[in-house]
Write an enzyme that holds these catalytic residues in place. Structure first.
Site, mmCIF file in Angstrom:
data_model
loop_
_atom_site.group_PDB
_atom_site.id
_atom_site.type_symbol
_atom_site.label_atom_id
_atom_site.label_comp_id
_atom_site.label_asym_id
_atom_site.label_seq_id
_atom_site.Cartn_x
_atom_site.Cartn_y
_atom_site.Cartn_z
ATOM 1 N N GLY A 177 33.269 27.658 76.683
ATOM 2 C CA GLY A 177 33.307 27.614 78.138
ATOM 3 C C GLY A 177 32.581 26.408 78.691
ATOM 4 C CB CYS A 193 32.900 39.563 84.980
ATOM 5 S SG CYS A 193 32.185 38.848 86.477
ATOM 6 C CG ASP A 234 24.560 29.400 74.589
ATOM 7 O OD1 ASP A 234 25.180 29.436 75.667
ATOM 8 O OD2 ASP A 234 23.384 29.802 74.465
ATOM 9 C CD GLN A 260 39.263 37.218 81.659
ATOM 10 O OE1 GLN A 260 38.769 36.741 82.674
ATOM 11 N NE2 GLN A 260 38.593 37.328 80.528
ATOM 12 N N PRO A 291 37.977 31.482 79.838
ATOM 13 C CG PRO A 291 38.125 33.789 80.209
ATOM 14 C CD PRO A 291 37.979 32.762 79.122
ATOM 15 C CG MET A 292 34.397 29.252 82.293
ATOM 16 S SD MET A 292 33.472 27.769 81.855
ATOM 17 C CE MET A 292 34.769 26.701 81.267
ATOM 18 C CE LYS A 341 35.219 35.301 77.706
ATOM 19 N NZ LYS A 341 34.285 35.581 78.781
HETATM 20 C C1 LIG Z 1 31.444 29.230 86.069
HETATM 21 C C2 LIG Z 1 31.812 30.330 85.108
HETATM 22 C C3 LIG Z 1 32.855 31.182 85.399
HETATM 23 C C4 LIG Z 1 33.210 32.200 84.488
HETATM 24 N N1 LIG Z 1 34.298 32.981 84.760
HETATM 25 C C5 LIG Z 1 34.737 33.853 83.816
HETATM 26 C C6 LIG Z 1 35.966 34.546 83.986
HETATM 27 O O1 LIG Z 1 36.682 34.352 84.977
HETATM 28 N N2 LIG Z 1 36.345 35.418 83.003
HETATM 29 C C7 LIG Z 1 35.587 35.632 81.876
HETATM 30 O O2 LIG Z 1 35.966 36.423 81.003
HETATM 31 N N3 LIG Z 1 34.421 34.979 81.694
HETATM 32 C C8 LIG Z 1 34.007 34.078 82.609
HETATM 33 N N4 LIG Z 1 32.887 33.348 82.377
HETATM 34 C C9 LIG Z 1 32.194 33.509 81.086
HETATM 35 C C10 LIG Z 1 32.745 32.500 80.059
HETATM 36 O O3 LIG Z 1 34.104 32.733 79.787
HETATM 37 C C11 LIG Z 1 31.964 32.587 78.737
HETATM 38 O O4 LIG Z 1 32.108 33.868 78.196
HETATM 39 C C12 LIG Z 1 30.476 32.305 78.932
HETATM 40 O O5 LIG Z 1 30.275 31.194 79.776
HETATM 41 C C13 LIG Z 1 29.799 32.048 77.582
HETATM 42 O O6 LIG Z 1 30.439 31.005 76.904
HETATM 43 P P1 LIG Z 1 29.889 29.469 76.947
HETATM 44 O O7 LIG Z 1 28.448 29.512 76.496
HETATM 45 O O8 LIG Z 1 30.778 28.731 75.994
HETATM 46 O O9 LIG Z 1 29.994 28.995 78.361
HETATM 47 C C14 LIG Z 1 32.500 32.360 83.282
HETATM 48 C C15 LIG Z 1 31.438 31.502 82.999
HETATM 49 C C16 LIG Z 1 31.090 30.485 83.877
HETATM 50 C C17 LIG Z 1 29.959 29.567 83.529
#
Ligand SMILES: Cc1cc2nc3c(=O)[nH]c(=O)nc-3n(C[C@H](O)[C@H](O)[C@H](O)COP(=O)(O)O)c2cc1C
Length: 355
Positions: A226, A102, A204, A72, A17-18, A141
């Site tokens: 993500g 978050c 990552d 979520q 989720p982002m 999460k």
């Molecule tokens: C722009 C952005 C928005 C995000 N929004 C959420 C969110 O709405 N809910 C959530 O659980 N995590 C959110 N995250 C965290 C990501 O889900 C993820 O846990 C985090 O980026 C680490 O994973 P990655 O390295 O694959 O990006 C967000 C991350 C980014 C970069």
């Protein structure tokens, strides 16, 4: 095979989720490319969903063929979260997910998101209320902990499992790490060993190598990706091909250009005006451009565009340049300059950045 109760997640790769990214348009893009076994909505404030706020009900919407899908939610009040959980279930979510990761000040100030990592008894009240409110599978999460002195994901995970949570995602960073910190997948392994529900590793994972490492180092049941998916929307297809021992799909420059432009065009139809659409395009460009050669040139081209048309023209010119280089012909890439400031207007808040 990854299952959250009876929900099959195949391949065992999940789009994270982002907020401000994984709306239905982005999720559609990822699903069209393929290789992703589960999509998740952006986080949705429980209070707004519980109130039936139209904007947030729209955030919880998904395509009829988007299956499986998790909604979520986040918040701090057990009763409100329980009510929002009911709304999510009524909207047809296959899985309900609670955000305990978050790091934003705003969310933590109201005791939601990763601030729950500091207060397991309160998190337990929330999890219990949500579990009692719905019948659909329920996942959480979380981060590794609050900070280096409180890396308590294992305790939190055990509590969640005892309360009937059926799947967990663990981002190896603590809240204090935000998006930095030193990579340490050990905490995910500890959680995997401590509980019997499926655990997804997060943080990552951006390519085949980091995916293999995450599986090997943690013994996790699946991966959540993500930012790597914004940078390279083909990452799921590539990792899943690797998992099946198949040839890894490669992506031509022409395909990258086509996908970027068609995604931007789809985005445009979802915003009320081009100003909003351009803002979102810039946000996506920040990551997507890291997946292409001379990405900083493309990034500045999009960041410093003042209209969608100008962005499109510059994108076309940029990819033309890359194709010339690929064909062995000379081409000079020039970074775009910021547009002159108009009198009386606020300066643009965005910048190309480096992340
Ligand atoms: C722009 C952005 C928005 C995000 N929004 C959420 C969110 O709405 N809910 C959530 O659980 N995590 C959110 N995250 C965290 C990501 O889900 C993820 O846990 C985090 O980026 C680490 O994973 P990655 O390295 O694959 O990006 C967000 C991350 C980014 C970069």
């Amino acid at each position: 095979m990854l299952r959250i109760r009876d929900i099959e997640i195949d391949p065992k790769l999940v789009l994270a989720p982002m907020e401000g990214v994984t709306d239905v348009t982005f999720r559609r893009l990822i699903r069209q490319i393929g290789g992703c076994g589960l999509t998740v909505t952006e986080f949705i404030p429980a209070a707004s969903l519980a109130r039936g706020d139209v904007k947030f009900l729209r955030m919880a919407a998904f395509d009829p063929d988007e299956s499986p899908i998790a909604i979520q939610i986040y918040g701090a009040d057990p009763a409100v979260l329980a009510e929002a959980a009911r709304v999510a279930e009524a909207k047809g979510a296959h899985i309900l997910d609670l955000n305990m990761g978050c790091p934003s000040k705003q969310v933590c100030k109201n005791s939601g998101g990763s601030s729950l990592m500091k207060d397991i008894p309160h998190a337990q009240r929330i999890v219990r209320a949500m579990r009692a409110a719905v019948r659909i599978p329920f996942t959480v999460k979380m981060r590794a902990g609050w900070d280096a002195s409180m890396r308590n994901a294992v305790d939190m995970a055990r509590m969640c499992e005892d309360e009937g949570v059926e799947g967990l995602t663990v981002h190896w960073r603590t809240r204090a790490d935000r998006y930095g910190g030193e990579r340490d997948l050990g905490i995910i392994r500890e959680v995997v060993e401590a509980v019997s529900v499926p655990v997804l590793a997060n943080g990552d994972i951006v390519d085949i190598e980091s995916a293999r490492e995450a599986f090997a180092e943690t013994g996790c049941a699946g991966l959540m990706i993500g930012r790597g998916a914004i940078r390279n929307p083909w990452v799921f297809a590539q990792i899943s091909a690797d998992m099946r021992g198949e040839e890894i799909p490669t992506v031509s420059l022409a395909e990258r250009e086509r996908v970027l432009l068609s995604y931007y065009e789809a985005l445009r139809t979802t915003f009320k005006n081009d100003h909003g659409a351009l803002g979102r395009m810039k946000k996506i460009a920040r990551y997507f451009t890291r997946g292409v050669p001379e990405g900083d040139v493309l990034r500045s081209a999009i960041f410093y565009s003042t209209t969608v048309e100008q962005a499109y023209e510059r994108i076309a010119e940029f990819f033309h340049g890359l194709r010339e280089v690929e064909a062995g012909r000379p081409w000079t890439f020039t970074r775009a300059a910021p547009p002159p400031r108009r009198r009386g207007r606020q300066p643009q808040r965005t910048s190309p950045g480096t992340s």
